[in-house]
Scaffold this motif. Sequence first.
Motif, PDB file in Angstrom:
ATOM      1  N   UNK A  36      60.151  13.830 -24.137  1.00  0.00           N
ATOM      2  CA  UNK A  36      60.634  12.962 -25.143  1.00  0.00           C
ATOM      3  C   UNK A  36      59.953  11.399 -25.066  1.00  0.00           C
ATOM      4  N   UNK A  37      60.095  10.762 -26.145  1.00  0.00           N
ATOM      5  CA  UNK A  37      59.746   9.405 -26.002  1.00  0.00           C
ATOM      6  C   UNK A  37      60.715   8.424 -25.807  1.00  0.00           C
ATOM      7  N   UNK A  38      60.642   7.478 -24.936  1.00  0.00           N
ATOM      8  CA  UNK A  38      61.324   6.574 -24.541  1.00  0.00           C
ATOM      9  C   UNK A  38      60.591   5.175 -24.221  1.00  0.00           C
ATOM     10  N   UNK A  39      61.135   4.260 -25.030  1.00  0.00           N
ATOM     11  CA  UNK A  39      60.298   3.030 -25.235  1.00  0.00           C
ATOM     12  C   UNK A  39      58.976   3.053 -25.481  1.00  0.00           C
ATOM     13  N   UNK A  40      58.393   4.053 -26.045  1.00  0.00           N
ATOM     14  CA  UNK A  40      57.036   4.121 -26.261  1.00  0.00           C
ATOM     15  C   UNK A  40      56.265   5.042 -25.232  1.00  0.00           C
ATOM     16  N   UNK A  41      57.139   5.432 -24.174  1.00  0.00           N
ATOM     17  CA  UNK A  41      56.478   6.295 -23.275  1.00  0.00           C
ATOM     18  C   UNK A  41      56.679   7.666 -23.380  1.00  0.00           C
ATOM     19  N   UNK A  42      55.905   8.753 -23.229  1.00  0.00           N
ATOM     20  CA  UNK A  42      56.348  10.056 -23.134  1.00  0.00           C
ATOM     21  C   UNK A  42      56.505  10.500 -21.583  1.00  0.00           C
ATOM     22  N   UNK A  43      57.981  11.005 -21.528  1.00  0.00           N
ATOM     23  CA  UNK A  43      58.237  11.445 -20.032  1.00  0.00           C
ATOM     24  C   UNK A  43      58.685  13.174 -20.383  1.00  0.00           C
ATOM     25  N   UNK A  44      58.298  13.464 -19.316  1.00  0.00           N
ATOM     26  CA  UNK A  44      58.762  14.918 -19.079  1.00  0.00           C
ATOM     27  C   UNK A  44      59.934  15.102 -18.130  1.00  0.00           C
ATOM     28  N   UNK A  45      60.575  16.373 -18.462  1.00  0.00           N
ATOM     29  CA  UNK A  45      61.407  16.871 -17.507  1.00  0.00           C
ATOM     30  C   UNK A  45      60.685  17.500 -16.343  1.00  0.00           C
ATOM     31  N   UNK A  46      60.713  16.855 -15.233  1.00  0.00           N
ATOM     32  CA  UNK A  46      60.187  17.022 -14.217  1.00  0.00           C
ATOM     33  C   UNK A  46      61.139  17.821 -12.911  1.00  0.00           C
ATOM     34  N   UNK A  47      60.726  19.062 -12.580  1.00  0.00           N
ATOM     35  CA  UNK A  47      61.582  19.857 -11.700  1.00  0.00           C
ATOM     36  C   UNK A  47      60.752  19.731 -10.205  1.00  0.00           C
ATOM     37  N   UNK A  48      61.648  19.012  -9.587  1.00  0.00           N
ATOM     38  CA  UNK A  48      61.103  18.965  -7.933  1.00  0.00           C
ATOM     39  C   UNK A  48      61.347  20.094  -7.446  1.00  0.00           C
ATOM     40  N   UNK A  49      60.647  20.287  -6.163  1.00  0.00           N
ATOM     41  CA  UNK A  49      60.747  21.515  -5.343  1.00  0.00           C
ATOM     42  C   UNK A  49      62.229  21.883  -5.055  1.00  0.00           C
ATOM     43  N   UNK A  50      63.063  21.169  -5.043  1.00  0.00           N
ATOM     44  CA  UNK A  50      64.393  21.358  -4.720  1.00  0.00           C
ATOM     45  C   UNK A  50      65.301  21.845  -5.773  1.00  0.00           C
ATOM     46  N   UNK A  51      64.372  21.800  -7.097  1.00  0.00           N
ATOM     47  CA  UNK A  51      65.260  22.258  -8.166  1.00  0.00           C
ATOM     48  C   UNK A  51      65.764  21.019  -9.237  1.00  0.00           C
ATOM     49  N   UNK A 110      66.262   9.912 -26.969  1.00  0.00           N
ATOM     50  CA  UNK A 110      65.465  10.763 -26.036  1.00  0.00           C
ATOM     51  C   UNK A 110      66.051  11.569 -25.069  1.00  0.00           C
ATOM     52  N   UNK A 111      67.351  11.331 -24.610  1.00  0.00           N
ATOM     53  CA  UNK A 111      68.369  12.163 -23.797  1.00  0.00           C
ATOM     54  C   UNK A 111      68.213  13.641 -24.580  1.00  0.00           C
ATOM     55  N   UNK A 112      68.600  13.592 -25.660  1.00  0.00           N
ATOM     56  CA  UNK A 112      68.739  14.944 -26.382  1.00  0.00           C
ATOM     57  C   UNK A 112      67.299  15.689 -26.642  1.00  0.00           C
ATOM     58  N   UNK A 113      66.054  14.947 -26.594  1.00  0.00           N
ATOM     59  CA  UNK A 113      64.949  15.562 -26.716  1.00  0.00           C
ATOM     60  C   UNK A 113      64.571  16.203 -25.444  1.00  0.00           C
ATOM     61  N   UNK A 114      64.762  15.357 -24.187  1.00  0.00           N
ATOM     62  CA  UNK A 114      64.274  15.816 -22.790  1.00  0.00           C
ATOM     63  C   UNK A 114      65.249  16.783 -22.145  1.00  0.00           C
ATOM     64  N   UNK A 115      66.378  16.882 -22.662  1.00  0.00           N
ATOM     65  CA  UNK A 115      67.509  17.741 -21.978  1.00  0.00           C
ATOM     66  C   UNK A 115      67.570  18.868 -23.066  1.00  0.00           C
ATOM     67  N   UNK A 116      66.823  19.344 -24.037  1.00  0.00           N
ATOM     68  CA  UNK A 116      67.228  20.391 -24.863  1.00  0.00           C
ATOM     69  C   UNK A 116      67.186  21.640 -24.072  1.00  0.00           C
ATOM     70  N   UNK A 117      66.917  21.973 -22.989  1.00  0.00           N
ATOM     71  CA  UNK A 117      66.721  22.905 -22.318  1.00  0.00           C
ATOM     72  C   UNK A 117      67.982  22.987 -21.062  1.00  0.00           C
ATOM     73  N   UNK A 118      67.612  21.865 -20.240  1.00  0.00           N
ATOM     74  CA  UNK A 118      68.457  21.851 -19.172  1.00  0.00           C
ATOM     75  C   UNK A 118      68.615  20.289 -18.750  1.00  0.00           C
TER      76      UNK A 118
END
Length: 221
Positions: free
Chosen positions: A88-103, A145-153
């Motif tokens: 999603x977009x936050x302050x004009x930036x496109x941010x991904x939900x990144x899964x770290x190796x730890x999960x 933004x939170x509703x966008x990026x957390x639409x799955x998890x």
Amino acid sequence: MRRQSLRFDLWLCLLLSFLISLGTEKIAKSILDKKYEEHKEEHKVATDEIGGIAGDEIFRAQNIEDILSHETFTVVSPGIEYRNKGAGYHNGMYLYALTLPSGEKVAARINSDSVIQKGDSIYSGDNILPVGHLIYDDLSQDTYFINQIEYKEPLDRKDFYIDMVGGAEIQSEESFVDTKVIFVQLLTIFFTFPIFHTIGSKLGIFPYFFAPKNKKEAEWD
């Protein structure tokens, strides 16, 4: 219902203005294409700098604790998995939900030009993401933004995001070139249309929009 249509003189002036705008479009695109290449060169970053390619000496973060304890780091992602978990977009930036190796999941801004692909396909194997660093920011305040990026998890932390772009940020070609070219075309039509119509009116080909003072009446159809 009465059908309304533009007079012939208006259509003709618009056509002539449009033809002129094709020339200004070509000139503007040629100039802006060159400027865009310069823009990209100016924003290239070196290997191991924020937003740049992560070399072997850059720390590979495994979890949130690693991110918090290292000034710079990278993350190894399975394929393009990070593109499929929400964004999603936050302050004009496109941010991904990144899964770290730890999960654990965190928000990350990623320079796709500096991703190192391991394997024959972007969908398999490991991708080494660009060099990043932590930026504290209360993401929870941006509800949309939170509703966008957390639409799955849900994210595991919402008080920071990872910046893997830094000085490598560049405008999209559409924004830098195409939008400006369209503006130049419209500007050309805006200025040339009345010029063509005025010339035609003085030659007696078109009626006047506004009759000269020495005319007793306007020449309208």
